[in-house]
Write a protein that holds these residues in place. Structure first.
Motif, short mmCIF file in Angstrom:
data_model
loop_
_atom_site.label_atom_id
_atom_site.label_comp_id
_atom_site.label_asym_id
_atom_site.label_seq_id
_atom_site.Cartn_x
_atom_site.Cartn_y
_atom_site.Cartn_z
N ALA A 299 0.75 -1.19 0.01
CA ALA A 299 -0.15 -0.13 0.12
C ALA A 299 1.04 1.10 0.15
O ALA A 299 0.44 2.26 -0.33
N GLY A 300 2.03 1.17 0.32
CA GLY A 300 2.93 2.49 0.34
C GLY A 300 2.38 3.71 1.21
O GLY A 300 2.12 3.34 2.49
N GLY A 301 2.07 4.61 0.79
CA GLY A 301 1.65 5.78 1.50
C GLY A 301 0.24 5.68 1.88
O GLY A 301 -0.29 6.79 2.71
N ALA A 302 -0.64 4.72 1.38
CA ALA A 302 -1.93 4.67 1.52
C ALA A 302 -2.25 3.96 2.96
O ALA A 302 -1.40 3.21 3.38
N GLU A 303 -3.21 4.54 3.63
CA GLU A 303 -3.80 3.82 4.79
C GLU A 303 -4.58 2.43 4.31
O GLU A 303 -5.17 2.33 3.33
N THR A 330 -11.30 7.53 -0.06
CA THR A 330 -11.76 6.36 0.44
C THR A 330 -12.04 5.09 -0.71
O THR A 330 -13.00 5.36 -1.32
N HIS A 331 -11.20 4.06 -0.79
CA HIS A 331 -11.59 3.12 -1.71
C HIS A 331 -11.87 1.75 -0.79
O HIS A 331 -10.99 1.35 -0.11
N ARG A 396 -2.80 -2.84 -5.32
CA ARG A 396 -1.77 -2.01 -6.25
C ARG A 396 -2.43 -1.10 -7.02
O ARG A 396 -2.19 -0.13 -7.65
N GLU A 397 -3.64 -1.58 -7.44
CA GLU A 397 -4.48 -0.84 -8.68
C GLU A 397 -4.85 0.74 -7.90
O GLU A 397 -4.98 1.79 -8.52
N ILE A 398 -5.31 0.59 -6.53
CA ILE A 398 -5.70 1.73 -5.89
C ILE A 398 -4.68 2.64 -5.73
O ILE A 398 -4.77 3.79 -5.85
#
Length: 424
Positions: A299-303, A330-331, A396-398
């Motif tokens: 997710a890297g920098g995503a929560e 938000t996804h 990955r896509e998000i």
């Protein structure tokens, strides 16, 4: 029978009955008799039923009791990553050696007689609890209450009914009144019952059953109240007002669960445990922030968040939880079982998220295919809907499109369990 690991024994137990769910107590009573009636030798029992919040409420009651120095057995279902999560002996998850021995003995006592997986494993848990010293036993129903395999204790110390809503209608009835009647089946003559907030029709059913049994009720809105004020949890009953920290478990619905746990602890004479119930409890896959593991790295920098709620009331609670978080795109990554009301779950969430990735739940025969989940999401009001081969692909896509997004994996405890196993 040759000694085997717990997974092998559990697999054998799955074959003892053609149905996964077949509600009756006859088979359980037969097996308990063969085991020497362990249900009669348990430490004092707190028995919980309800549609939503059972696990969280049980975790908070346990946290409060353990903070007081008590040893607590706990039984819950389903498990997320490993079956061992279902049986906690005197505060510790059951070991593999103890579980294998326990299941082997229970399987031998049952023999080839028909019995469901939940029934025989519940009997095994009760045997473990009877043989291990502790001060308390927490029993969470699996489905319903009246005919649930846990409903075999003649006189528990306390019963608890968490919020009741529509779920499992094919087993419990089509209306709230019918479902409430099944949940209220855990009430026992003269045994006090703590009741969480309920729909009026459900509360009427509980009150009528309690009146017939002479079971004292401690009902939300009548005997106790809970709210938040200035970043604090405020609990009040006839014995006074408590000003406490907000619960460790996230989401506005956890305020209700915390109040239910505090009311239960006070009914048990453990007034001093209220703060610990709120601040020490942990319960995975209930609006859980994932902070490490392969998926978090992906997710890297995503929560990255995880929630196992799966019915319309859980969808509404999840939408409220998201609304309380700092604003961020938000996804959702969503997978559900075909026994659930997918439209009822998704509709409250359509306004709380920008997009949804639909996935199938791995290794689950009853999963809704990703294509059907995607179709249901569009019908529920989601404008941006995508299918993904698995959760990792969705993440990955998000993150490729929205590197700082909030990603919530949701829709099923089975999907949540898969994520926790894959994420280590």
């Amino acid at each position: 029978m040759s000694r085997a690991g717990s997974d092998a024994i559990l697999a054998r137990m799955m074959s003892l009955h053609p149905k996964v769910i077949d509600l009756t107590l006859d088979r359980v009573w037969r097996l308990l008799a063969a085991l020497g009636h362990p249900e009669r030798r348990l430490p004092p029992v707190i028995h919980l039923a309800g549609t939503n919040g059972k696990g969280s409420t049980q975790a908070m009651i346990r946290a409060g009791l353990e903070a007081s120095g008590d040893r607590v057995h706990a039984y819950t279902s389903p498990h997320l990553a490993r079956f061992h999560e279902r049986i906690r002996l005197a505060g510790e998850l059951i070991s593999e050696a103890a579980l294998s021995d326990l299941l082997d003995r229970t399987h031998a006592a049952n023999g080839p007689d028909p019995i469901t997986y939940f029934e025989i494993t519940t009997a095994a848990a009760l045997l473990a609890f009877a043989e291990t010293p502790a001060e308390w036993t927490l029993l969470e129903t699996g489905l319903g209450g009246r005919l649930d395999a846990t409903n075999v204790v003649e006189r528990p110390a306390l019963t608890v009914i968490t919020p009741i809503d529509l779920d499992h209608q094919q087993y419990l009835g089509e209306t709230l009144e019918e479902i409430a009647g099944e949940k209220a089946g855990i009430l026992k003559r003269g045994v006090p019952c703590v009741v969480a907030p309920q729909h009026e029709t459900a509360l009427e059913v509980i009150e009528a059953k309690a009146a017939r049994l002479g079971a004292p009720l401690m009902a939300h809105g009548q005997h106790w109240h809970v709210t938040t004020e200035a970043g604090r949890l405020i609990y009040q009953d006839e014995r006074g007002l408590l000003d406490l920290p907000l619960p460790r478990l996230r989401g506005p619905h956890q305020i209700v669960n915390t109040g239910t746990a505090i009311a239960s602890l006070r009914a048990l004479g453990r007034d001093e445990a209220a703060a610990e119930a709120a601040t020490r409890a942990s319960w995975p896959a209930r609006m859980q922030r994932l902070t490490q593991g392969p998926l978090v790295d992906l997710a890297g920098g995503a929560e990255l968040w995880l929630d196992g709620g799966h019915n319309p009331a859980a969808g509404m609670a999840l939408a409220r939880s998201l609304a309380e978080l700092p604003r961020r795109p938000t996804h959702l990554v969503c997978g559900m079982l075909n026994t659930k009301d997918i439209g009822g779950y998704l509709r409250p969430l359509a306004g709380a998220a920008q997009a949804l990735h639909a996935v199938s739940i791995p290794d689950e025969a009853n999963t809704i295919p990703a294509a059907e989940t995607a179709e249901a999401a569009r019908a529920a009001g989601f404008e941006t809907v995508t299918q993904a081969g698995d959760v990792a692909q969705a993440v990955r896509e998000i993150t490729a499109q929205a590197p700082s997004a909030r990603i919530l994996i949701c829709g099923s405890l089975y999907l949540a369990g898969h994520v926790l196993r894959e994420n280590g």
